[in-house]
Enzyme design. Sequence first.
Site, mmCIF file in Angstrom:
data_model
loop_
_atom_site.group_PDB
_atom_site.id
_atom_site.type_symbol
_atom_site.label_atom_id
_atom_site.label_comp_id
_atom_site.label_asym_id
_atom_site.label_seq_id
_atom_site.Cartn_x
_atom_site.Cartn_y
_atom_site.Cartn_z
ATOM 1 N N LYS A 17 0.848 -1.201 0.000
ATOM 2 C CA LYS A 17 0.000 0.000 0.000
ATOM 3 C C LYS A 17 0.880 1.246 0.000
ATOM 4 O O LYS A 17 1.882 1.296 0.716
ATOM 5 C CB LYS A 17 -0.900 -0.016 1.227
ATOM 6 C CG LYS A 17 -1.905 1.132 1.295
ATOM 7 C CD LYS A 17 -2.752 1.023 2.557
ATOM 8 C CE LYS A 17 -3.799 2.124 2.654
ATOM 9 N NZ LYS A 17 -4.627 2.013 3.875
ATOM 10 N N SER A 70 -9.482 2.019 3.232
ATOM 11 C CA SER A 70 -8.639 2.726 2.292
ATOM 12 C C SER A 70 -7.636 1.829 1.559
ATOM 13 O O SER A 70 -7.079 2.242 0.558
ATOM 14 C CB SER A 70 -7.861 3.826 3.017
ATOM 15 O OG SER A 70 -6.992 3.266 3.986
ATOM 16 N N SER A 119 -9.571 -0.161 7.552
ATOM 17 C CA SER A 119 -9.053 -0.014 6.183
ATOM 18 C C SER A 119 -8.353 -1.231 5.601
ATOM 19 O O SER A 119 -8.027 -1.231 4.416
ATOM 20 C CB SER A 119 -8.093 1.182 6.116
ATOM 21 O OG SER A 119 -8.813 2.385 6.025
#
Lengths: 100, 490
Positions: free
Chosen positions: B84, B159, B183
């Site tokens: 990420k 996210s 997330s």
Amino acid sequence: MPLTREQVEHIAELAKIALSEGEVELYREQLSAILDHVAALQRLDTEAIAPTARVLEASNVMRPDVAQASLPVEDVLANAPSRRDDAFCVPPVLEEPYEL
Amino acid sequence: MQVHELTIREAQRLLARGEISAVALAEAVIDRIVAADNDVRAYLTLTPELALEQARAADLRRAEARRSGADSLPPLLGIPLAIKDVLCTAGIHTTCGSRILEDFVPPYDATVVARLKDAGCVMLGKTNTDEFAMGSSTENSAYFVTHNPWDLARVPGGSSGGSAAAVAAGEALGALGSDTGGSVRQPAAFCGVVGLKPTYGRVSRYGLVAFASSLDQAGPLTRDVADAALLLGIIAGADAHDSTSAAVEVPDYAAALTGDIRGLRVGVPEEYLVPGMEPGVEAAVRQAVAQLEALGAAVERVSLPHTEYALPVFYLLAPAEASANLARYDGVKYGYSAPAGELWEMYKRTRGEGFGAEVKRRIMLGTYVLSAGYYEAYYLKAQKVRTLIRQDFERALARVDVLVAPTSPTVAFPIGAKSQDPLQMYLSDVLTLSLNLAGLCGISVPCGFSQGLPVGMQILGRAFDEATILRVAHAYEQATPWHTYRPALA
């Protein structure tokens, strides 16, 4: 209670964020709605409750005080938007620029 | 099965037996990215040259070990993974999905990234995220929206939507995400993969770009539970660079996957079957609870009475912490810098132009609740209610070993459906936020389908007891087919 435009402008000043006129109105509405929602917390009696700032019990974690190398200056400055020699460069802080 | 659909452990076995090379594995996954990512858009930055270089080095190292008779090789040697884009990667762009870090190249690796590299992984690239991990759909990325591989018109969740979509679409064998209020778990649920949020302090936050420092944890997204156990074992453990990483022993998580949950006590929090929950989600989770019971677990209802306050507490504390953490983006040391003749003007224009709408909204909210006259009514009040939420979990987890609940009240929603109404978007996290406030661990596993889209069940556990939630998740997974389904992506 809804926020006023003046309050939103004051928050933006504290947060150092330049907002357009449209953003001031948008955030006034949206932040007011969010604050309205979080007002639910006021229903709870928390007089005798201690606050939680963090969940771990450890505090003041110590390590041996051993000198070690930091990142090289060139690596640290590699992302600088503006630099002069080994320093970050910023616009004038005082109104009258002066020479070192 | 195609090469890009392998689990990490299947790929490990093929590599160890010499049935595939790390280069062939990396090439297969890169080919898959080329074929699928125009539609999915999981990656912000691709690093195929680096991946192939690391894969070649992995093959050499394995060949060398074979010649010399050495048998101890790093566990992820040649395994292609995605990271990420809120985790710092030395020499590779790390944007946090924000314009303000568009050109930022970190001088060091996050500890979790360094540990994956030390374990021999092959780095595919950096995955899309809501800006600074603030969002539940990946629509807040300043760059583009990631699409759910199960239905390209829907969000992948957020996210960590890029990481979840990449794993679901076969564009990585596994990935790292970060979970501040759900997330990792919520996008894992939306994309039909496994996502684990470690106990606060279990995993180092060094190099995880700070959003809310008392809540943030990095965690793995994988195709099955054993892969999550594997990655957690590699990234977990104390780190001298993060004084909030805990000196708690990391057990052998693979050994925890016994398949046996007889006698285990499972609590179902009644507040988590919320009004307005999608019927298909509720049905799938109830079915999953029945499955746990059939496997020998003792199921009982429990109560977490302050659950309804988790959302207001989270949306006071997380923005407050964010407003302090994001003060560092000042146009001086790194990142975007707006031209201005004077310093204060430079700060304001840099931040006004560099941050997106949601990030500005949260910084403003956090600044307000920390400001003179409002601190006690909002911030301190929220910290006190946080204590009540923690106590709810302590009481419940004194009676039962784990809690199970839906990960999200709905399946993946259509792109654009909630992006105009921040409060509606925040409600998407209503079932995941509490766990971060309590600092405990949780894992989301696929547990069925509703409207043809994946449903996730989260299993929540005691502090530093990831072994038990992994054991339950694994036993459930072995008894059900859900983790074997793949999206019918072209």
